[in-house]
Motif scaffolding. Structure first.
Motif, PDB file in Angstrom:
ATOM      1  N   GLN A  60       0.782  -1.298   0.018  1.00  0.00           N
ATOM      2  CA  GLN A  60      -0.181  -0.078  -0.030  1.00  0.00           C
ATOM      3  C   GLN A  60       0.894   1.355  -0.017  1.00  0.00           C
ATOM      4  N   GLN A  61       1.821   1.190   0.703  1.00  0.00           N
ATOM      5  CA  GLN A  61       3.062   2.274   1.018  1.00  0.00           C
ATOM      6  C   GLN A  61       3.668   2.552  -0.623  1.00  0.00           C
ATOM      7  N   VAL A  62       3.909   1.431  -0.804  1.00  0.00           N
ATOM      8  CA  VAL A  62       5.261   1.454  -2.234  1.00  0.00           C
ATOM      9  C   VAL A  62       4.167   0.721  -3.496  1.00  0.00           C
ATOM     10  N   PRO A  63       3.320   1.539  -4.083  1.00  0.00           N
ATOM     11  CA  PRO A  63       2.363   0.390  -5.135  1.00  0.00           C
ATOM     12  C   PRO A  63       3.188  -0.146  -6.276  1.00  0.00           C
ATOM     13  N   ALA A  64       4.640   0.451  -6.548  1.00  0.00           N
ATOM     14  CA  ALA A  64       5.400  -0.045  -7.589  1.00  0.00           C
ATOM     15  C   ALA A  64       5.674  -1.690  -7.126  1.00  0.00           C
ATOM     16  N   LEU A  65       5.815  -1.835  -5.938  1.00  0.00           N
ATOM     17  CA  LEU A  65       6.078  -3.335  -5.464  1.00  0.00           C
ATOM     18  C   LEU A  65       5.033  -4.208  -5.802  1.00  0.00           C
ATOM     19  N   LYS A  66       4.070  -3.761  -6.265  1.00  0.00           N
ATOM     20  CA  LYS A  66       2.752  -4.740  -6.581  1.00  0.00           C
ATOM     21  C   LYS A  66       3.212  -5.393  -8.035  1.00  0.00           C
ATOM     22  N   ALA A  67       4.277  -4.981  -8.507  1.00  0.00           N
ATOM     23  CA  ALA A  67       4.860  -5.765  -9.909  1.00  0.00           C
ATOM     24  C   ALA A  67       5.236  -6.956  -9.582  1.00  0.00           C
ATOM     25  N   PHE A  68       5.788  -7.056  -8.526  1.00  0.00           N
ATOM     26  CA  PHE A  68       6.550  -8.425  -7.997  1.00  0.00           C
ATOM     27  C   PHE A  68       6.011  -8.975  -6.880  1.00  0.00           C
ATOM     28  N   ALA A  69       5.157  -8.445  -6.114  1.00  0.00           N
ATOM     29  CA  ALA A  69       4.683  -8.933  -4.921  1.00  0.00           C
ATOM     30  C   ALA A  69       4.156 -10.475  -4.950  1.00  0.00           C
ATOM     31  N   PHE A  70       3.703 -11.089  -5.975  1.00  0.00           N
ATOM     32  CA  PHE A  70       3.669 -12.450  -5.971  1.00  0.00           C
ATOM     33  C   PHE A  70       4.423 -13.000  -6.992  1.00  0.00           C
ATOM     34  N   THR A  82       7.168  -5.309 -14.285  1.00  0.00           N
ATOM     35  CA  THR A  82       6.885  -3.957 -14.575  1.00  0.00           C
ATOM     36  C   THR A  82       7.247  -3.081 -13.608  1.00  0.00           C
ATOM     37  N   PHE A  83       8.300  -3.534 -12.610  1.00  0.00           N
ATOM     38  CA  PHE A  83       8.413  -2.582 -11.378  1.00  0.00           C
ATOM     39  C   PHE A  83       9.291  -1.457 -11.850  1.00  0.00           C
ATOM     40  N   ILE A  84      10.135  -1.104 -12.873  1.00  0.00           N
ATOM     41  CA  ILE A  84      10.839  -0.134 -13.161  1.00  0.00           C
ATOM     42  C   ILE A  84       9.902   0.901 -14.043  1.00  0.00           C
ATOM     43  N   GLU A  85       9.108   0.334 -14.797  1.00  0.00           N
ATOM     44  CA  GLU A  85       7.965   0.978 -15.412  1.00  0.00           C
ATOM     45  C   GLU A  85       6.920   1.694 -14.461  1.00  0.00           C
ATOM     46  N   ASN A  86       6.893   1.148 -13.345  1.00  0.00           N
ATOM     47  CA  ASN A  86       5.814   1.672 -12.375  1.00  0.00           C
ATOM     48  C   ASN A  86       6.489   2.638 -11.449  1.00  0.00           C
ATOM     49  N   LEU A  87       7.619   3.005 -11.467  1.00  0.00           N
ATOM     50  CA  LEU A  87       8.238   3.972 -10.943  1.00  0.00           C
ATOM     51  C   LEU A  87       8.277   5.377 -11.255  1.00  0.00           C
ATOM     52  N   LEU A  88       8.101   6.451 -10.350  1.00  0.00           N
ATOM     53  CA  LEU A  88       7.928   7.881 -10.982  1.00  0.00           C
ATOM     54  C   LEU A  88       9.164   8.044 -11.688  1.00  0.00           C
ATOM     55  N   PRO A  89       9.230   9.073 -12.654  1.00  0.00           N
ATOM     56  CA  PRO A  89      10.502   9.309 -13.540  1.00  0.00           C
ATOM     57  C   PRO A  89      11.769   9.457 -12.914  1.00  0.00           C
ATOM     58  N   GLU A  90      11.576  10.472 -11.931  1.00  0.00           N
ATOM     59  CA  GLU A  90      12.804  10.771 -11.089  1.00  0.00           C
ATOM     60  C   GLU A  90      13.397   9.577 -10.375  1.00  0.00           C
ATOM     61  N   VAL A  91      12.619   8.603  -9.938  1.00  0.00           N
ATOM     62  CA  VAL A  91      13.113   7.676  -9.022  1.00  0.00           C
ATOM     63  C   VAL A  91      13.696   6.564  -9.997  1.00  0.00           C
ATOM     64  N   ARG A  92      13.011   6.471 -11.537  1.00  0.00           N
ATOM     65  CA  ARG A  92      13.681   5.459 -12.216  1.00  0.00           C
ATOM     66  C   ARG A  92      14.953   6.002 -12.632  1.00  0.00           C
ATOM     67  N   LYS A  93      15.119   7.273 -12.841  1.00  0.00           N
ATOM     68  CA  LYS A  93      16.541   7.847 -13.370  1.00  0.00           C
ATOM     69  C   LYS A  93      17.627   7.489 -12.047  1.00  0.00           C
ATOM     70  N   LYS A  94      17.157   7.538 -11.005  1.00  0.00           N
ATOM     71  CA  LYS A  94      18.246   7.103  -9.819  1.00  0.00           C
ATOM     72  C   LYS A  94      18.656   5.589  -9.980  1.00  0.00           C
ATOM     73  N   TYR A  95      17.571   4.686 -10.371  1.00  0.00           N
ATOM     74  CA  TYR A  95      18.093   3.319 -10.296  1.00  0.00           C
ATOM     75  C   TYR A  95      18.885   3.112 -11.818  1.00  0.00           C
ATOM     76  N   ILE A  96      18.676   3.821 -12.896  1.00  0.00           N
ATOM     77  CA  ILE A  96      19.689   3.725 -14.101  1.00  0.00           C
ATOM     78  C   ILE A  96      20.824   4.313 -13.971  1.00  0.00           C
ATOM     79  N   ALA A  97      21.172   5.342 -13.057  1.00  0.00           N
ATOM     80  CA  ALA A  97      22.262   6.138 -12.801  1.00  0.00           C
ATOM     81  C   ALA A  97      23.125   5.369 -11.696  1.00  0.00           C
ATOM     82  N   PHE A  98      22.746   4.323 -11.011  1.00  0.00           N
ATOM     83  CA  PHE A  98      23.199   3.722  -9.809  1.00  0.00           C
ATOM     84  C   PHE A  98      24.221   2.656 -10.552  1.00  0.00           C
ATOM     85  N   ILE A  99      25.413   2.812  -9.749  1.00  0.00           N
ATOM     86  CA  ILE A  99      26.356   1.971 -10.329  1.00  0.00           C
ATOM     87  C   ILE A  99      26.785   0.812  -9.379  1.00  0.00           C
TER      88      ILE A  99
END
Length: 294
Positions: A60-70, A82-99
């Motif tokens: 409920q707190q992080v709707p993007a988690l529903k992509a793989f909850a089960f 679909t986890f990445i697609e469900n993230l907000l754009p600014e959050v998605r950028k952080k994941y892509i930028a992470f090393i």
């Protein structure tokens, strides 16, 4: 290139999950030492309730988690769902930028939230998988505790193929009120949603609803199957007793084992969709709306 980066990130998640899950299992084993049989059973029931509440709260707190909850058992679920697609754009950028090579496990083990700024929800992802694994273990333990003791025979019986379901003829145990056009539409629905492991023709689906199958269908996802049947029942297309009909007529095999789904399996699947709709449920919703229009 990005996919490879997320594979490395998945490796990090898997290792952190194992570390945290091992700690949970160790704590659970230590508690069992201090509990007698009665208290142990009561503790497991309370733990199942507590963990279920935690999982619902996280989703409920992080709707993007529903992509793989089960679907947390899916290899590389960070990329494959679909986890990445469900993230907000600014959050998605952080994941892509992470090393991934910059990740320090010791820092995480000391403070699980240390990477939540550079990888939002990272600690919650780990917690969700750990809780899901723990809940599965608790449910299996509870099932063993509640099963009656069976004395094994001295000579083991040879394994036999499961019997074919009884053909019911013109009887209508499902109290099915679907016409030919509606069944054809629902055949497209179950195929697109991948409810069963094989493609279903309108004739096979009709034989299923009238218990005339000459074999058994195999479920690919019990939660999705339950969602489909509940939606039909809510609109009075089939009986409230659909779980018993499936179980009593041996209509469907379980996804992972060569056994027929029983009423308990289906009841558990219904409980699991009570708060969180399964993946691909939107496909079923689409067809159900069209069904009502027709």
């Amino acid at each position: 290139m990005i996919e490879k980066q997320f594979e490395l990130l998945q490796n990090i998640i898997d290792r952190c999950t194992k570390h945290d899950y091992d700690a949970v299992k160790e704590a659970f084993s230590m508690k069992k030492v201090y509990l007698n049989a009665e208290h142990h059973s009561d503790y497991i029931r309370k733990e199942i309730f507590r963990i279920t509440e935690e999982l619902v709260s996280m989703n409920q707190q992080v709707p993007a988690l529903k992509a793989f909850a089960f679907d947390w058992k899916t290899p590389n679920f960070i990329w494959e769902t679909t986890f990445i697609e469900n993230l907000l754009p600014e959050v998605r950028k952080k994941y892509i930028a992470f090393i991934p090579e910059s990740f320090d496990y010791n820092l995480y083990f000391e403070n699980p939230t240390v990477y939540d700024e550079s990888l939002p929800y990272f600690s919650v992802i780990i917690k969700l998988v750990v809780c899901s694994k723990y809940l599965e273990d608790l449910q299996q333990t509870e099932k063993k505790l509640t099963q009656p003791l069976v004395v094994e025979e001295t000579v083991a019986k040879p394994q036999e193929d499961p019997p074919l379901p009884t053909i019911v003829g013109k009887d209508n145990p499902f109290n099915c009120k679907l016409n030919g056009k509606e069944i054809r539409l629902l055949a497209d629905c179950v195929n697109e949603a991948h409810i069963f492991t094989t493609e279903i023709t309108p004739q096979i689906l009709e034989d299923f609803f009238y218990c005339r199958l000459s074999g058994a269908l195999k479920s690919k996802n019990n939660r999705l199957l339950a969602y489909f049947m509940v939606e039909l029942n809510m609109r009075r297309y089939i009986t409230n007793e659909w779980q018993s009909v499936i179980a009593n007529n041996n209509l469907i095999l379980a996804p992972m084992k060569e056994k027929y789904l029983n009423a308990s399996d289906l009841s558990t699947a219904c409980d699991n969709i009570r708060y969180i709709s399964p993946k691909n449920s939107e496909i079923i919703d689409k067809y159900i709306k069209q069904l009502k229009k027709d």
